[in-house]
Scaffold this motif. Structure first.
Motif, PDB file in Angstrom:
ATOM      1  N   GLY A 204      34.237   5.874 -21.615  1.00  0.00           N
ATOM      2  CA  GLY A 204      33.414   6.248 -22.776  1.00  0.00           C
ATOM      3  C   GLY A 204      34.082   7.203 -23.742  1.00  0.00           C
ATOM      4  O   GLY A 204      33.416   7.752 -24.631  1.00  0.00           O
TER       5      GLY A 204
ATOM      6  N   ARG B 108      36.796   2.666 -20.896  1.00  0.00           N
ATOM      7  CA  ARG B 108      35.824   2.412 -19.829  1.00  0.00           C
ATOM      8  C   ARG B 108      35.013   3.688 -19.513  1.00  0.00           C
ATOM      9  O   ARG B 108      33.841   3.626 -19.171  1.00  0.00           O
ATOM     10  CB  ARG B 108      36.536   1.939 -18.567  1.00  0.00           C
TER      11      ARG B 108
ATOM     12  N   TRP C 274      32.131   0.288 -26.976  1.00  0.00           N
ATOM     13  CA  TRP C 274      30.706  -0.107 -27.041  1.00  0.00           C
ATOM     14  C   TRP C 274      30.207  -0.267 -25.619  1.00  0.00           C
ATOM     15  O   TRP C 274      30.780  -1.032 -24.820  1.00  0.00           O
ATOM     16  CB  TRP C 274      30.550  -1.429 -27.794  1.00  0.00           C
ATOM     17  N   ARG C 275      29.135   0.388 -25.289  1.00  0.00           N
ATOM     18  CA  ARG C 275      28.591   0.279 -23.929  1.00  0.00           C
ATOM     19  C   ARG C 275      27.087   0.051 -24.009  1.00  0.00           C
ATOM     20  O   ARG C 275      26.420   0.530 -24.955  1.00  0.00           O
ATOM     21  CB  ARG C 275      28.893   1.544 -23.129  1.00  0.00           C
ATOM     22  N   ASP C 276      26.576  -0.644 -22.973  1.00  0.00           N
ATOM     23  CA  ASP C 276      25.135  -0.909 -22.945  1.00  0.00           C
ATOM     24  C   ASP C 276      24.400   0.288 -22.347  1.00  0.00           C
ATOM     25  O   ASP C 276      25.018   1.330 -22.076  1.00  0.00           O
ATOM     26  CB  ASP C 276      24.828  -2.196 -22.164  1.00  0.00           C
TER      27      ASP C 276
ATOM     28  N   SER D 213      35.288  -6.929 -23.310  1.00  0.00           N
ATOM     29  CA  SER D 213      35.282  -6.132 -22.083  1.00  0.00           C
ATOM     30  C   SER D 213      36.453  -6.437 -21.167  1.00  0.00           C
ATOM     31  O   SER D 213      36.702  -5.709 -20.199  1.00  0.00           O
ATOM     32  CB  SER D 213      33.964  -6.342 -21.331  1.00  0.00           C
TER      33      SER D 213
ATOM     34  N   THR E 178      25.534  -4.783 -29.911  1.00  0.00           N
ATOM     35  CA  THR E 178      24.801  -4.554 -28.663  1.00  0.00           C
ATOM     36  C   THR E 178      23.338  -4.932 -28.767  1.00  0.00           C
ATOM     37  O   THR E 178      22.642  -5.004 -27.753  1.00  0.00           O
ATOM     38  CB  THR E 178      24.921  -3.077 -28.249  1.00  0.00           C
TER      39      THR E 178
ATOM     40  N   LYS F  27      25.760   1.922 -19.292  1.00  0.00           N
ATOM     41  CA  LYS F  27      27.113   2.464 -19.431  1.00  0.00           C
ATOM     42  C   LYS F  27      28.184   1.438 -19.114  1.00  0.00           C
ATOM     43  O   LYS F  27      29.331   1.784 -18.819  1.00  0.00           O
ATOM     44  CB  LYS F  27      27.326   3.708 -18.539  1.00  0.00           C
ATOM     45  N   LYS F  28      27.821   0.194 -19.188  1.00  0.00           N
ATOM     46  CA  LYS F  28      28.797  -0.854 -18.938  1.00  0.00           C
ATOM     47  C   LYS F  28      29.534  -1.169 -20.228  1.00  0.00           C
ATOM     48  O   LYS F  28      28.923  -1.302 -21.285  1.00  0.00           O
ATOM     49  CB  LYS F  28      28.090  -2.106 -18.418  1.00  0.00           C
ATOM     50  N   LEU F  29      30.873  -1.289 -20.151  1.00  0.00           N
ATOM     51  CA  LEU F  29      31.685  -1.537 -21.327  1.00  0.00           C
ATOM     52  C   LEU F  29      31.426  -2.957 -21.836  1.00  0.00           C
ATOM     53  O   LEU F  29      31.583  -3.943 -21.100  1.00  0.00           O
ATOM     54  CB  LEU F  29      33.178  -1.361 -21.003  1.00  0.00           C
TER      55      LEU F  29
END
Length: 486
Positions: free
Chosen positions: A114, A112, A142-144, A88, A54, A147-149
């Motif tokens: 989390g 998705r 892994w999310r940014d 993703s 990330t 909270k985007k996958l």
């Protein structure tokens, strides 16, 4: 099964069950701990790789080149760790194989959101596909920052590698179980032998008692239940021995009584039969017939007295007589008694002395009181010759005490112990005078006094005489009355 083996089995079951429960609990705790530590380690790896991924423009595509991942896999393989990475779009981007796998819709939906998934064994779970070896690991999204996958990593280690400490622990537990089994056998045998040895002694002692040996005693020094049982057994045997001796003594006295009764009845019956035959065949002169009839009457009275004493005792013993108690002056009764028995005393060359006050109140059945005193005085005359017999009386608080004292042959302590028992005779070899030849006189006296709620005691020494002490209590002060069973 013998009791010692039952005890051994019981002790052994307790020991082995305890070891099994503790071992199972320890293994279960260790297994949970091992898996939790492995999950934490896999999570750490997954987050570290995620941070690398990330950090490159918030995209998995920038950092996930095969060369980097292959080098990373090479490093982690030394720790028996493998991983898979999904982008993703739920496409497997590492390792790249001919047939790409995808996560299930349910699992990918959880990624998705989390959520993290811990998998103990992928061959027993539907979250991951099957592999040649069983793996345990985690699925981490892994999310940014929005909270985007960005991607998903599955990272895990072989179950065999994770459970290697458990295998060692199981081996150690089996060894401990074997050692415990051996030690438990020895300890259970010692404990069982200690417990059953006392029971065996009780069993052997019981067998001896059943065979008639009443001298058996079991050592009992402790305070446990078996020692208490041994103590109770010893007391029971002593009581049985005492009862057996008393029964034997009763049997001997009963046999003696039957022999005496047979002898005493044979003599008057023979006399009566002879006189009757003489009268039948006119063999008795006319002038001798009145004397013969008087003799028959005398012998008949002897037989009646013998039978009546037995019947009287049975009625008194079973409380079948009614006492008509009232307060009266005992002095006139005692004076009449002295006049009545003076002739018997003179025949034995005895002096009959009465020492009582003019007024001697007593609460009793007048007829039965007379019977008591007649029996006591007759008994004194029977065993006193050329001596003195003193009848005395005095008042106490709520009671009247009477004494019959003689200086005759007296009795030993063993004789005084049984003097009030049925058929007992202190000196059966002596000639008998009047009543008392059946051995029932003093038994009747004792029974009557007890039914009056009074008491009787005796003081005696051989060749020094005897003193019988009777205490009759006033109305409302009687002692507890028990029905005799002798």
């Amino acid at each position: 099964m013998k009791l010692i083996y039952q005890h051994m089995l019981g002790f052994l079951c307790v020991i082995l069950t305890s070891v099994a429960i503790i071992g199972y609990a320890e293994l279960d705790y260790m297994k949970n701990s091992v898996y939790e530590q492995n999950f934490e380690r896999m999570n750490s790896y997954a987050r570290t790789i995620g941070q690398i991924v990330t950090s490159e423009k918030n995209s998995t595509d920038a950092a996930l080149d095969d060369n980097f991942l292959s080098q990373l896999q090479f490093v982690l393989r030394g720790d028996h760790v493998n991983f898979r990475i999904y982008n993703s779009k739920n496409q497997q981007v590492y390792p790249v194989t001919g047939e790409q796998t995808r996560l299930s819709n349910r699992v990918f939906s959880m990624m998705r959101k989390g959520s993290e998934i811990h998998i103990r064994n992928n061959q027993q779970s539907s979250e991951m596909g099957l592999t040649k070896l069983a793996y345990t690991g985690v699925l981490v999204p892994w999310r940014d920052s929005n909270k985007k996958l960005l991607g998903v990593i599955w990272i895990g280690s072989t179950v065999r590698n994770v459970e290697r400490p458990l295998v060692t622990a199981r081996h150690n537990l089996i060894n401990a179980f074997i050692v415990t089994l051996i030690v438990g056998l020895i300890l259970s045998w010692i404990l069982a032998y200690y417990s059953t040895n006392k029971i065996k002694k009780l069993s052997n002692a019981t067998k001896k008692v059943a065979e008639g040996d009443f001298d058996v005693q079991i050592p009992s020094k402790g305070n446990n239940e078996i020692d208490q049982l041994a103590g109770n057994f010893n007391r029971m045997v002593r009581k049985l021995k005492q009862s057996n001796e008393e029964v034997k003594a009763q049997e001997e006295r009963r046999d003696q009584f039957m022999a005496d009764a047979a002898h005493e009845m044979r003599t008057p019956l023979t006399t009566i039969n002879g006189i009757l035959e003489g009268l039948k065949y006119d063999a008795i002169p006319e002038e001798s017939k009145p004397k013969s009839i008087d003799l028959m009457q005398h012998e008949t009275k002897r037989l009646i007295r013998l039978v009546n004493e037995n019947l009287d005792y049975e009625k008194i013993r079973n409380n079948q007589i009614m006492l008509y108690k009232a307060e009266f002056n005992a002095t006139p009764v005692l004076e009449d008694l002295r006049a009545q028995l003076t002739h018997n005393a003179q025949n034995a060359n005895d002096e009959l002395i009465l020492t009582v006050p003019k007024e001697l109140p007593i609460y009793a059945d007048r007829d039965r009181f007379t019977q008591i005193m007649v029996n006591l005085v007759q008994n004194a005359i029977q065993f006193t010759h050329d001596g003195k017999i003193e009848i005395s009386g005095k008042r106490f608080e709520h009671a009247t005490e009477l004494k019959v004292k003689d200086n005759g042959i007296g009795m030993s302590p063993e004789q005084t112990k049984y003097i009030f028992e049925r058929f007992f005779k202190a000196d059966p070899s002596r000639a008998r005078l009047g009543t008392g030849e059946s051995g029932l006189g003093l038994s009747i006296v004792s029974s009557l006094i007890k039914q009056h709620g009074g008491k009787i005691t005796v003081e005696s020494e051989p060749d020094k005489g005897s003193t019988f002490i009777v205490t009759i209590y006033d109305q409302g002060y009687e002692q507890f009355i028990t029905k005799e069973n002798s």
